[in-house]
Scaffold this active site. Sequence first.
Site, PDB file in Angstrom:
ATOM      1  N   CYS A  55       0.855  -1.172   0.000  1.00 10.22           N
ATOM      2  CA  CYS A  55       0.000   0.000   0.000  1.00 10.22           C
ATOM      3  C   CYS A  55       0.897   1.229   0.000  1.00 10.22           C
ATOM      4  O   CYS A  55       2.111   1.127   0.131  1.00 10.22           O
ATOM      5  CB  CYS A  55      -0.839   0.035   1.262  1.00 10.22           C
ATOM      6  SG  CYS A  55      -1.702  -1.509   1.572  1.00 10.22           S
TER       7      CYS A  55
ATOM      8  N   ARG B 206       0.845   2.033  -5.805  1.00  9.42           N
ATOM      9  CA  ARG B 206       1.127   0.961  -4.839  1.00  9.42           C
ATOM     10  C   ARG B 206      -0.131   0.173  -4.464  1.00  9.42           C
ATOM     11  O   ARG B 206      -0.067  -0.761  -3.666  1.00  9.42           O
ATOM     12  CB  ARG B 206       1.745   1.552  -3.573  1.00  9.42           C
ATOM     13  CG  ARG B 206       3.014   2.328  -3.836  1.00  9.42           C
ATOM     14  CD  ARG B 206       3.504   2.992  -2.578  1.00  9.42           C
ATOM     15  NE  ARG B 206       4.150   2.040  -1.702  1.00  9.42           N
ATOM     16  CZ  ARG B 206       5.444   1.787  -1.681  1.00  9.42           C
ATOM     17  NH1 ARG B 206       6.245   2.430  -2.507  1.00  9.42           N
ATOM     18  NH2 ARG B 206       5.952   0.909  -0.857  1.00  9.42           N
TER      19      ARG B 206
ATOM     20  N   TRP C 134      -3.767  -1.988  -1.335  1.00 11.06           N
ATOM     21  CA  TRP C 134      -3.827  -3.203  -2.155  1.00 11.06           C
ATOM     22  C   TRP C 134      -4.042  -4.318  -1.152  1.00 11.06           C
ATOM     23  O   TRP C 134      -3.184  -4.598  -0.312  1.00 11.06           O
ATOM     24  CB  TRP C 134      -2.514  -3.400  -2.909  1.00 11.06           C
ATOM     25  CG  TRP C 134      -2.529  -4.553  -3.859  1.00 11.06           C
ATOM     26  CD1 TRP C 134      -2.978  -4.548  -5.149  1.00 11.06           C
ATOM     27  CD2 TRP C 134      -2.078  -5.892  -3.604  1.00 11.06           C
ATOM     28  NE1 TRP C 134      -2.831  -5.796  -5.709  1.00 11.06           N
ATOM     29  CE2 TRP C 134      -2.278  -6.641  -4.789  1.00 11.06           C
ATOM     30  CE3 TRP C 134      -1.523  -6.539  -2.500  1.00 11.06           C
ATOM     31  CZ2 TRP C 134      -1.952  -7.988  -4.902  1.00 11.06           C
ATOM     32  CZ3 TRP C 134      -1.192  -7.885  -2.613  1.00 11.06           C
ATOM     33  CH2 TRP C 134      -1.396  -8.592  -3.799  1.00 11.06           C
TER      34      TRP C 134
ATOM     35  N   GLU D  61      -2.686  -9.077 -18.276  1.00 14.08           N
ATOM     36  CA  GLU D  61      -2.775  -8.010 -17.278  1.00 14.08           C
ATOM     37  C   GLU D  61      -3.886  -7.026 -17.557  1.00 14.08           C
ATOM     38  O   GLU D  61      -4.614  -6.651 -16.651  1.00 14.08           O
ATOM     39  CB  GLU D  61      -1.469  -7.195 -17.282  1.00 14.08           C
ATOM     40  CG  GLU D  61      -0.387  -7.719 -16.426  1.00 14.08           C
ATOM     41  CD  GLU D  61       0.752  -6.707 -16.302  1.00 14.08           C
ATOM     42  OE1 GLU D  61       1.320  -6.322 -17.341  1.00 14.08           O
ATOM     43  OE2 GLU D  61       1.067  -6.316 -15.179  1.00 14.08           O
TER      44      GLU D  61
HETATM   45  O1  M6R Z   1       8.961  -2.658 -10.478  1.00 14.11           O
HETATM   46  P1  M6R Z   1       9.411  -3.996 -10.981  1.00 14.11           P
HETATM   47  O2  M6R Z   1      10.022  -3.922 -12.334  1.00 14.11           O
HETATM   48  O3  M6R Z   1      10.296  -4.721 -10.017  1.00 14.11           O
HETATM   49  O4  M6R Z   1       8.087  -4.852 -11.110  1.00 14.11           O
HETATM   50  C1  M6R Z   1       8.126  -6.203 -11.420  1.00 14.11           C
HETATM   51  C2  M6R Z   1       6.763  -6.703 -11.832  1.00 14.11           C
HETATM   52  O5  M6R Z   1       5.866  -6.576 -10.789  1.00 14.11           O
HETATM   53  C3  M6R Z   1       6.237  -5.937 -13.053  1.00 14.11           C
HETATM   54  O6  M6R Z   1       7.108  -6.028 -14.132  1.00 14.11           O
HETATM   55  C4  M6R Z   1       4.860  -6.465 -13.486  1.00 14.11           C
HETATM   56  O7  M6R Z   1       4.976  -7.773 -13.965  1.00 14.11           O
HETATM   57  C5  M6R Z   1       4.272  -5.497 -14.508  1.00 14.11           C
HETATM   58  N1  M6R Z   1       2.960  -5.091 -14.118  1.00 14.11           N
HETATM   59  C6  M6R Z   1       4.266  -6.041 -15.883  1.00 14.11           C
HETATM   60  O8  M6R Z   1       3.620  -5.226 -16.809  1.00 14.11           O
END
Ligand code: M6R
Length: 607
Positions: free
Chosen positions: A2, A27, A74, A486
């Site tokens: 969050c 977040r 969240w 997604e």
């Molecule tokens: O901020 P990050 O790159 O570490 O996030 C990793 C994943 O949570 C992020 O890439 C997620 O899969 C995306 N929503 C993909 O579009």
Amino acid sequence: MCGIIGIVSEKQVLDRLIDGLERLEYRGYDSSGVAVIAREEIFHSKSTGKLNSLKNKLKHNLFDGCVGIGHTRWATHGEPTEINAHPHLTRNVAVVHNGIIENFAEFKNELLERGTRFNSQTDTEVIAKLVEEKISKEKCQPLEAVRLTIERLRGSFALCFIFRGLEDLLIATRKGSPLALGFGDKENFVSSDAASLSLFSKKICYLEEGDVVALTKDKVNIFDTSGKIVNRDIQILNSDPVNLNKGKFKHFMEKEIFEQPQVISQVLGFYLNASKETLSLPTLPEATEFKRIILIGCGTAFYSCLVAKYWFEKLCGLPTHAELASEFRYRSPVVNKDDLLVFVSQSGETADTIGALKYAREYSKNILAIINVEQSSMARLATWVFPTKAGPEIGVASTKAFVSQLIILKILNIKFASDLSTISKEQRSNLLIGLLELPRLYAEILSKNQNIRKLCKKFTRSNSVLYLGRDILYPIALEGALKLKEISYLHAEGYASGELKHGPIALIDKSMPVVALNPSTQVFEKTLSNLEEVKARKGKIILFTDEKGKELSKDLTKSIFQLPNCSDFLVPILYTLPLQLIAYYTALEKGTDVDQPRNLAKSVTVE
Ligand code: M6R
């Protein structure tokens, strides 16, 4: 997982709490809430859904307090209802929380036995009740009450408290979850990130593990775990607050897809001197120091690691592994002193990746973070940092951040190959100059976006879509499928096309769209054979290929989208773009919430 914010000021804080929450919505956006102290009482408001619904509710509630806290959620414990939304309140205390309390059930049982009643299903309400007990029954002062409570908590938390009757006090603390302080003139701030604080103050610092801070409008006292007053390094932010403007675009994701030619130029301009064909890079290690590279990330960032694995093995001859951060630390992986560990993340705050990084740090100092948010936790934990320079990414589905990760990883790949002398000077120049082609190639594809949009009608009528790629396009097939899942909520799977015959071919029938990535590279013919197998089973193939590939695939399918010819090493970067467009236009067709899809958050700060 969050976002939390707190402000103590000589002026009213409600509007600024909302502005801060707007910057923290990445977040989580299941529900939100605020609480302020005014006329000695706690006033609060909560709402389910996006922040806008809280804003609408607050139009009729003019809270005029000068100290307050806010939260955007969240859901972890308990559904995203209004009762489970934060702040959680007792008679004397209001608290907002980011993180998870692993031993909350133990305390809840204790409190229930002592006759305490609970309204919500959250772990956070337990914290509010524990602090309340310390204040009202044990007569502790707020700071003491918070310190005694957090001593018993297991898990991760960033917490911010306000107290009935105290109009000039905010107490915050953290363990595992990040928390930054902002210093102002007759006001002070606390928030989950520096970007939201940059709205109010350029002077910030980060709390360390276990710190507790008491903020009044004139003073900030930070206590370490032993209770000693300490100073934490002050940093001056030089970036302006994130611009939340979509410009001419309907969604941030659309904007972020279409600005990629400029973003790529910006990233390359930052690190590459085109006229001299030289690189000006941040301090990075020499590849000769390592025997192995381990690349680690989550989601889309993991797929960029997977692409880089192919690049590093091919160009540098270095054994390279790509690892899912959420799996890495719990299987006791072997990390050697001469391994280089590369952590890739847009946000730099992903809890799984941070967890893996902390694990790796116990065995090796060779930690490189490739991150987009430069003021992030991972940047502070790594030995070397290579920023991706993509600019703020707001859409939950990562687009330009992924492409910039690929570019940075390619630059690192070229640098390491030079360190190891596995490429000649001429090859190095060709690779660097080749990268400069990308903005033009991206612009060319974007100018044909309407042709891709037409293809998307096929997807909205299906229940599932298969993405196929081979060799270095296999990770891109995975990324394409993730994007579609997604934001359009359509089931999609990425597969290595050579694997199809080992099982998933059973899925193929005339209702199954199959997105195939097959430019005329070394695996063209093999992939073409795999696609013939799809055709023989009446699968609907949508092929992305180049000029030569199109000519050779005429009999395969009528749905062919021709992409510009490019050097082999640019192929994964180029073939990413049409898949972003497919996901975006399919979501548009289906009418889903493109920028804030259900159940997701931009930054996943719980494990
Ligand atoms: O901020 P990050 O790159 O570490 O996030 C990793 C994943 O949570 C992020 O890439 C997620 O899969 C995306 N929503 C993909 O579009």
